[in-house]
Design a protein around this motif. Structure first.
Motif, PDB file in Angstrom:
ATOM      1  N   PHE A 232       0.841  -1.192   0.000  1.00  0.00           N
ATOM      2  CA  PHE A 232       0.000   0.000   0.000  1.00  0.00           C
ATOM      3  C   PHE A 232       0.883   1.252   0.000  1.00  0.00           C
ATOM      4  O   PHE A 232       1.945   1.273   0.635  1.00  0.00           O
ATOM      5  CB  PHE A 232      -0.904   0.008   1.230  1.00  0.00           C
ATOM      6  CG  PHE A 232      -1.944  -1.067   1.216  1.00  0.00           C
ATOM      7  CD1 PHE A 232      -3.014  -1.014   0.334  1.00  0.00           C
ATOM      8  CD2 PHE A 232      -1.865  -2.141   2.088  1.00  0.00           C
ATOM      9  CE1 PHE A 232      -3.977  -2.010   0.321  1.00  0.00           C
ATOM     10  CE2 PHE A 232      -2.823  -3.131   2.082  1.00  0.00           C
ATOM     11  CZ  PHE A 232      -3.887  -3.070   1.189  1.00  0.00           C
ATOM     12  N   PRO A 233       0.449   2.289  -0.674  1.00  0.00           N
ATOM     13  CA  PRO A 233       1.202   3.554  -0.616  1.00  0.00           C
ATOM     14  C   PRO A 233       1.226   4.108   0.802  1.00  0.00           C
ATOM     15  O   PRO A 233       0.332   3.843   1.612  1.00  0.00           O
ATOM     16  CB  PRO A 233       0.427   4.471  -1.569  1.00  0.00           C
ATOM     17  CG  PRO A 233      -0.332   3.544  -2.468  1.00  0.00           C
ATOM     18  CD  PRO A 233      -0.664   2.351  -1.634  1.00  0.00           C
ATOM     19  N   LEU A 318      -8.893   7.464   0.603  1.00  0.00           N
ATOM     20  CA  LEU A 318      -9.054   6.851  -0.710  1.00  0.00           C
ATOM     21  C   LEU A 318     -10.474   7.038  -1.221  1.00  0.00           C
ATOM     22  O   LEU A 318     -11.436   7.106  -0.448  1.00  0.00           O
ATOM     23  CB  LEU A 318      -8.720   5.358  -0.652  1.00  0.00           C
ATOM     24  CG  LEU A 318      -7.261   4.991  -0.376  1.00  0.00           C
ATOM     25  CD1 LEU A 318      -7.108   3.469  -0.333  1.00  0.00           C
ATOM     26  CD2 LEU A 318      -6.339   5.592  -1.420  1.00  0.00           C
ATOM     27  N   THR A 319     -10.598   7.087  -2.526  1.00  0.00           N
ATOM     28  CA  THR A 319     -11.906   7.203  -3.154  1.00  0.00           C
ATOM     29  C   THR A 319     -12.649   5.863  -3.045  1.00  0.00           C
ATOM     30  O   THR A 319     -12.027   4.807  -2.879  1.00  0.00           O
ATOM     31  CB  THR A 319     -11.757   7.594  -4.628  1.00  0.00           C
ATOM     32  OG1 THR A 319     -11.008   6.565  -5.301  1.00  0.00           O
ATOM     33  CG2 THR A 319     -11.029   8.917  -4.761  1.00  0.00           C
ATOM     34  N   VAL A 343      -2.269   6.864  -8.398  1.00  0.00           N
ATOM     35  CA  VAL A 343      -2.269   7.125  -6.963  1.00  0.00           C
ATOM     36  C   VAL A 343      -2.868   8.489  -6.681  1.00  0.00           C
ATOM     37  O   VAL A 343      -3.663   8.664  -5.743  1.00  0.00           O
ATOM     38  CB  VAL A 343      -0.842   7.021  -6.399  1.00  0.00           C
ATOM     39  CG1 VAL A 343      -0.794   7.514  -4.953  1.00  0.00           C
ATOM     40  CG2 VAL A 343      -0.338   5.590  -6.471  1.00  0.00           C
ATOM     41  N   ARG A 344      -2.522   9.465  -7.505  1.00  0.00           N
ATOM     42  CA  ARG A 344      -3.071  10.809  -7.338  1.00  0.00           C
ATOM     43  C   ARG A 344      -4.592  10.793  -7.478  1.00  0.00           C
ATOM     44  O   ARG A 344      -5.308  11.434  -6.694  1.00  0.00           O
ATOM     45  CB  ARG A 344      -2.431  11.745  -8.358  1.00  0.00           C
ATOM     46  CG  ARG A 344      -3.099  13.090  -8.513  1.00  0.00           C
ATOM     47  CD  ARG A 344      -2.818  14.008  -7.365  1.00  0.00           C
ATOM     48  NE  ARG A 344      -1.428  14.408  -7.315  1.00  0.00           N
ATOM     49  CZ  ARG A 344      -0.962  15.324  -6.455  1.00  0.00           C
ATOM     50  NH1 ARG A 344      -1.788  15.891  -5.595  1.00  0.00           N
ATOM     51  NH2 ARG A 344       0.318  15.625  -6.440  1.00  0.00           N
ATOM     52  N   LYS A 345      -5.115  10.088  -8.452  1.00  0.00           N
ATOM     53  CA  LYS A 345      -6.561  10.049  -8.674  1.00  0.00           C
ATOM     54  C   LYS A 345      -7.287   9.213  -7.627  1.00  0.00           C
ATOM     55  O   LYS A 345      -8.511   9.348  -7.482  1.00  0.00           O
ATOM     56  CB  LYS A 345      -6.852   9.498 -10.068  1.00  0.00           C
ATOM     57  CG  LYS A 345      -6.399  10.404 -11.198  1.00  0.00           C
ATOM     58  CD  LYS A 345      -6.742   9.807 -12.548  1.00  0.00           C
ATOM     59  CE  LYS A 345      -6.310  10.724 -13.688  1.00  0.00           C
ATOM     60  NZ  LYS A 345      -6.636  10.148 -15.013  1.00  0.00           N
ATOM     61  N   VAL A 379       2.871  15.442  -3.004  1.00  0.00           N
ATOM     62  CA  VAL A 379       3.735  15.037  -4.112  1.00  0.00           C
ATOM     63  C   VAL A 379       3.827  13.514  -4.084  1.00  0.00           C
ATOM     64  O   VAL A 379       4.100  12.916  -3.040  1.00  0.00           O
ATOM     65  CB  VAL A 379       5.130  15.694  -4.032  1.00  0.00           C
ATOM     66  CG1 VAL A 379       5.037  17.183  -4.279  1.00  0.00           C
ATOM     67  CG2 VAL A 379       5.781  15.443  -2.680  1.00  0.00           C
ATOM     68  N   VAL A 380       3.572  12.899  -5.205  1.00  0.00           N
ATOM     69  CA  VAL A 380       3.522  11.435  -5.300  1.00  0.00           C
ATOM     70  C   VAL A 380       4.825  10.932  -5.904  1.00  0.00           C
ATOM     71  O   VAL A 380       5.313  11.465  -6.901  1.00  0.00           O
ATOM     72  CB  VAL A 380       2.322  10.987  -6.154  1.00  0.00           C
ATOM     73  CG1 VAL A 380       2.251   9.454  -6.224  1.00  0.00           C
ATOM     74  CG2 VAL A 380       1.027  11.548  -5.591  1.00  0.00           C
TER      75      VAL A 380
END
Length: 417
Positions: A232-233, A318-319, A343-345, A379-380
């Motif tokens: 997971f990020p 998270l979405t 990841v950004r979305k 920042v990803v």
């Protein structure tokens, strides 16, 4: 205005106080101390505005403003004393009201207002009535005026002291910490190239506040990323103690509390005093969710603190679509989301609200600090650089200028700036 025929009825509900026949309450109401309705009465807007100004401005500006009010009150009382002295010269001793009326009145005014004691100018005393041929009843106004001015002066001195004391306490209650302006998110190779606990091995503080500098984990090219379960990020920001290196600069029992705010855009009918309007014109309702971070409490915060949140299936950041894909992937991070753009979305929130609290080891006072992050601060594909180093004597130092410096994560994959 847009009218809706099916809009629900809107009611205004307020608190109603029952009338009492208590003799004590009637007496208090006569003295303007209504204990039943005091909570609903508003304070003086001018006084509240000055208090807000006092706590937000600098000490120098506050001192000048209090001095100006002090001089203004003295001049106002001096003008009234000067007029009274011209009408009844015998009621004020030591003044020459033919030549220096206002100067003598000003001297009497500031000594009375500051309660330092009378000087060359003072109100007439009892034995002086017979020598001046004055009636004591004529000086009653001067006595009442000087007594009132002395009372106002005492109140003003206490008010100024309370404001300055409160401002000093407010300054002491601010934690001397510095938050990073940026929030990093590591994913994929940036998380795999870490230590055994899944944390980036940079600067680690143990429970006793002793910092150790470890080498940054690196990604092993011989292991194929496609043969591994994608981790997971990790969302991360850091806090630096600006008093590090100073004696008793530590913060005891430090805590980090992180909340995420979201906008609830569910459409509901609303009206203003019977006039129904378009719901889109109202500000959306704000909801808050707790964000779990690793190591949210630190018993002895001395130098650098990394706050990390894992973006797993239970993360509120998270979405719904990203959480759905995690469930379909048996609880692991999907391969199609393992890039900076995805990841950004996959992240959605309005603001991250961070609250820092603890007890200063220097002043033994409770301290706090706040920080707000939005999605533009993220920042990803990057990680923080080390900001601790050893000087020539071997002591550990922190370079606060590097608190916002980042580098691309291990294995690459950072989004372009």
């Amino acid at each position: 205005w847009i009218l809706f025929s099916n809009a629900p009825t809107q009611y205004t509900v307020t608190t109603r106080y029952l009338k009492t026949k208590s003799t004590f309450d009637k007496c208090m109401r006569m003295l303007c101390f209504d204990r039943l309705h005091s909570a609903t009465k508003k304070e003086s807007p001018l006084l509240l505005a000055f208090l807000e100004f006092s706590f937000r401005t600098t000490f120098a500006t506050l001192f000048i403003s209090q001095l100006l009010i002090f001089m203004t009150l003295i001049v106002c009382f001096a003008g009234i004393i000067a007029i009274s002295g011209m009408l009844y010269p015998a009621c004020i001793q030591g003044g020459d009201y033919e030549n220096t009326a206002f100067a003598d009145a000003f001297s009497l005014s500031w000594t009375t207002f500051s309660t330092v004691g009378y000087g060359s100018t003072y109100p007439s005393m009892g034995p002086e009535y017979s020598t001046e041929g004055s009636n004591s009843g004529q000086c009653a106004f001067i006595y009442a005026l000087t007594s009132t001015e002395a009372f106002v002066g005492v109140l003003y001195a206490g008010f100024c002291g309370a404001v300055i004391f409160g401002k000093v306490l407010r300054h002491q209650s601010r934690a001397q910490v510095k938050f990073s302006d940026v929030v990093t998110i590591r994913y994929g190779t940036g998380v795999i190239g870490t230590d055994e606990d899944g944390e980036l091995a940079e600067e680690v503080e143990d429970a006793e506040g002793n910092d150790s500098i470890c080498s940054v984990g690196t990604f092993t090219p011989s292991v194929s990323i496609h043969n591994l379960r994608h981790p997971f990020p990790v969302l991360e920001f850091r806090v630096v103690n600006e008093n590090c290196g100073k004696q008793d600069g530590e913060i005891i029992d430090a805590n980090l509390n992180v909340l995420a705010s979201f906008e609830d855009r569910a459409s509901t009918f609303s009206s203003l005093r019977g006039k129904t309007i378009d719901p889109s014109k109202f500000v959306p309702k704000t909801m808050f969710r707790q964000v779990k971070i690793e190591l949210k409490a630190h018993p002895f915060f001395q130098r650098v603190w990394y706050a990390k949140h894992i973006l797993n299936g239970s993360s509120p950041l998270l979405t719904p679509d990203a959480r759905r894909k995690i469930r379909k992937n048996r609880g692991f991070w999907p391969v199609e989301l393992n890039n900076a753009t995805a990841v950004r979305k996959s992240i959605h929130f309005n603001q991250l609200l961070v609250n820092f609290s603890g007890v200063s080891n220097m002043s033994t006072a409770s301290v706090y600090a706040q920080k707000k992050y939005s999605d533009i601060d993220i920042v990803v594909g990057y990680q923080f650089v080390r900001c601790m180093y050893r000087d020539d004597s071997g002591a550990i130092k922190v370079d606060c200028d590097l608190v916002n410096d980042v580098i691309e994560q291990a294995g690459g994959g950072g989004e372009p700036f």
